[in-house]
Design an enzyme around this catalytic site. Structure first.
Site, PDB file in Angstrom:
ATOM      1  N   MET A 161     -23.166  64.048-124.400  1.00  0.00           N
ATOM      2  CA  MET A 161     -24.045  62.901-124.584  1.00  0.00           C
ATOM      3  C   MET A 161     -24.878  63.119-125.836  1.00  0.00           C
ATOM      4  O   MET A 161     -25.402  64.206-126.058  1.00  0.00           O
ATOM      5  CB  MET A 161     -24.908  62.628-123.354  1.00  0.00           C
ATOM      6  CG  MET A 161     -25.822  63.706-122.888  1.00  0.00           C
ATOM      7  SD  MET A 161     -26.780  63.088-121.471  1.00  0.00           S
ATOM      8  CE  MET A 161     -27.675  64.543-120.999  1.00  0.00           C
ATOM      9  N   TYR A 437     -34.727  70.871-121.950  1.00  0.00           N
ATOM     10  CA  TYR A 437     -33.779  69.769-122.177  1.00  0.00           C
ATOM     11  C   TYR A 437     -33.596  68.870-120.959  1.00  0.00           C
ATOM     12  O   TYR A 437     -34.076  69.156-119.879  1.00  0.00           O
ATOM     13  CB  TYR A 437     -32.455  70.259-122.740  1.00  0.00           C
ATOM     14  CG  TYR A 437     -31.637  71.271-121.984  1.00  0.00           C
ATOM     15  CD1 TYR A 437     -30.630  71.956-122.651  1.00  0.00           C
ATOM     16  CD2 TYR A 437     -31.815  71.539-120.639  1.00  0.00           C
ATOM     17  CE1 TYR A 437     -29.840  72.877-121.996  1.00  0.00           C
ATOM     18  CE2 TYR A 437     -31.030  72.455-119.976  1.00  0.00           C
ATOM     19  CZ  TYR A 437     -30.038  73.118-120.646  1.00  0.00           C
ATOM     20  OH  TYR A 437     -29.257  74.015-119.987  1.00  0.00           O
ATOM     21  N   GLU A 438     -32.934  67.724-121.208  1.00  0.00           N
ATOM     22  CA  GLU A 438     -32.783  66.626-120.241  1.00  0.00           C
ATOM     23  C   GLU A 438     -34.133  66.073-119.799  1.00  0.00           C
ATOM     24  O   GLU A 438     -34.311  65.666-118.656  1.00  0.00           O
ATOM     25  CB  GLU A 438     -31.961  67.076-119.016  1.00  0.00           C
ATOM     26  CG  GLU A 438     -30.633  67.704-119.340  1.00  0.00           C
ATOM     27  CD  GLU A 438     -29.804  66.889-120.313  1.00  0.00           C
ATOM     28  OE1 GLU A 438     -29.995  65.663-120.397  1.00  0.00           O
ATOM     29  OE2 GLU A 438     -28.967  67.476-121.009  1.00  0.00           O
ATOM     30  N   GLY A 439     -35.078  66.029-120.732  1.00  0.00           N
ATOM     31  CA  GLY A 439     -36.435  65.609-120.424  1.00  0.00           C
ATOM     32  C   GLY A 439     -37.252  66.809-120.024  1.00  0.00           C
ATOM     33  O   GLY A 439     -36.986  67.447-119.003  1.00  0.00           O
TER      34      GLY A 439
END
Length: 573
Positions: A161, A437-439
């Site tokens: 992504m 990561y991923e928020g």
């Protein structure tokens, strides 16, 4: 060091916390019999120990390298990934219509947890592919599903992504990548993609036959901010109508980042459309890309929470071995002055048991979350809402646990832990990315107090805490923590707390909620087994970790004014 999968504890967590036997009572998951559950847990354990774990240290010391747009992995990785694909480990929860096994998400969670404990950096490759599968399965057209899902599910192709850009960071709405419709020629109906993306995990490699990039970009005239973002499939190699691979697309890896850890995972700077010929196809409708990407990101957040469990397990195993084998000093107060294994010293034993309690507690939370996801997939709306609430708890607290346990592992090694050759430092370095990561975990906490707290006017969180306090009447530490969390949630929703107040207290509040759920699920495991070991670990959790979480209540309600008494100049000057 050798690696042994925590199969027994995983199977226990799947049965007690995820309720996998109940899931198997439904037609969709009928194949998930107890025998199959154990066979998968044992099989992935053997595979991970034999194929992936031996590569962990090699991946750390050698890393992936980029030269002229080509990324190469250390020796052994191609063969290990090929074995992963051939044995079907990536297809466990994949849709059966496209070659997957259609088993519960809980079982796929077990496979990823085991692989990640064996080799966290390597496991990012199939982990990102899982997210791509979910995004396309939920938002792709029938033609896109038929074209891409079979090879993604098998692992023959991998997925990524692409969100982040240099100027945007976590503000996805600030991205500048463009997608211009193609009106004529062989690619009519598709888009020309142009832009640069950073921090793209496994963005380029040679282990899979093709890489399917999911890229966020803006179409001409799109609204500003996140409302104007669309999602595109951008393959490394064009895919012909018959499914065969065509020419290479106009995209390249500019470089790989030199990182603190997860060195085998190529974190790429990707450039799209250098020659104006990067072709992508729209997923869903224009300006609805963020909705599709959040499907992928939600999956990734659960699996990143799992990474905290993974690295905690690996660090715990190494620390236990070292504490058993390292002989130093006599036991304090003992008339026998013969040096003993350091596991006999009270503080070392405290650290080992803390590591174990945190690891098993975060695993309990992981599988409880996975079980709620599976129930949501079966149409249980209450479980689906509860899963949404649990995701930020798992992602944030789970990854915090990974960092703490890895740090304690170094402490137990003493000076040897600070020396790279022992391998203890790798776990600490690898773990540190997961809260980012991923928020970031701060973003997870903000999501909890601004979005998830408001679900059903606060009813989703209140119902969860009520279930915990009701069932834990004989575990007063956990019951009291759940009641404290419910009271803080009421204050945050009452109007007495400003938005700034809620955000200022969001991280301690999230920790309280996560620990309450983990303590609940650990206690359920102890009841189910009656084992001495699980009971002892649960006591450590309840009597040391739960009180710490209760102590965060003051910070959760301290308000934002406390943090603004100094102006920005005084604070940073």
């Amino acid at each position: 060091m050798s690696f042994i999968a925590p199969t027994e504890d995983q199977v226990l967590a799947m049965r007690v916390c995820a309720g996998i036997d109940e899931l198997a009572a439904h037609e969709r998951y009928a194949a998930a019999t107890p025998d199959l559950v154990e066979a998968i847990a044992e099989g992935i354990g053997a595979f991970a120990a034999g194929e992936w774990a031996p590569l962990n240290r090699i991946g750390d010391t050698q890393g992936s390298r980029c030269a002229d747009g080509v990324v190469t992995s250390p020796a052994g990785y191609a063969e290990a990934y090929k074995a992963f694909v051939e044995q079907g480990w990536g297809s466990i929860a994949g849709p059966a219509d496209f070659g997957g096994q259609g088993l519960p998400f809980t079982l796929a969670t077990c496979a990823l947890e085991t692989l990640g404990a064996a080799n966290m950096g390597f496991t990012l490759l199939p982990m990102l592919t899982v997210g791509a599968i979910e995004a396309l399965d939920h938002h792709g057209s029938d033609a896109q599903k038929a074209m891409y899902l079979p090879n993604l599910i098998s692992g023959a192709w991998s997925g990524t992504m692409n969100l982040t850009e240099p100027q945007a960071g976590s503000d996805v709405g600030a991205l500048r990548s463009t997608a211009v419709p193609i009106e004529e020629g062989p690619h009519a109906g598709k888009y020309r993609i142009a832009g640069t993306k950073i921090y793209i995990t496994w963005g380029e490699h040679e282990l899979a036959e093709n890489i399917i990039h999911l890229v966020l970009a803006r179409t001409p005239g799109a609204p500003a901010g996140s409302r104007g973002i669309s999602l595109f499939i951008v393959p490394k190699y064009h895919v012909n109508a018959d499914g065969s691979l065509g020419e290479r697309n106009d995209l390249r890896a500019v470089s790989v980042e030199h990182k603190l850890g997860i060195n085998v995972s190529p974190t790429c700077v990707m450039s799209y459309g250098d020659n104006g010929e990067c072709i992508g196809e729209l997923v869903g409708h224009e300006n609805e890309g963020l909705k599709a990407m959040f499907t992928m990101m939600n999956s990734a957040r659960i699996n990143v929470g799992s990474q905290g469990v993974q690295i905690a397990e690996r660090a715990l195993q190494q620390a236990r071995m070292y504490a058993r084998d390292r002989v130093q000093s006599a036991r304090a107060g003992s008339p026998d002055k013969t040096p003993v294994s350091i596991i006999e010293h009270p503080d070392v034993r405290r650290m080992i048991l803390r590591m174990r309690a945190l690891t098993e507690g975060s695993r309990a939370l992981l599988y409880y979350t996975a079980g709620q996801v599976d129930r949501g997939l079966l149409g249980d709306k209450a479980a689906s809402a509860r899963a949404e609430l649990l995701v930020p708890l798992l992602k944030a607290w789970g990854t915090d646990v990974g960092c703490e346990v890895a740090s304690l592992g170094i402490q137990i090694h003493g000076g040897m832990g600070f020396v790279e050759e022992t391998g203890a430092a790798q776990h600490y370095r690898d773990s540190r990315i997961a809260p980012i990561y991923e928020g970031t975990n701060g973003i997870q906490a903000a999501d909890l107090v601004t979005r998830k707290l408001g679900m059903e006017a606060g009813g989703v969180l209140q119902a969860l805490m009520a279930d915990i306090s009701s069932e834990m009447q004989d575990v007063p530490e956990v019951a009291s923590l759940a009641k404290d969390a419910a009271a803080i949630a009421t204050w945050m929703a009452s109007g007495d707390a400003s938005l700034d107040d809620k955000l200022a207290g969001s991280v301690p509040f999230l920790t309280m909620c996560a620990v309450a759920v983990a303590g609940w699920q650990l206690a359920r495991q102890a009841r189910a087994t009656g084992s001495v070991e699980k009971t002892a670990v649960t006591k450590v959790f309840n009597r040391t970790i739960v009180p710490e979480a209760r102590g965060l209540g003051a910070a959760a309600m301290a308000g934002a004014a406390l943090y603004y008494e100094l102006d920005s100049e005084a604070l940073t000057g």
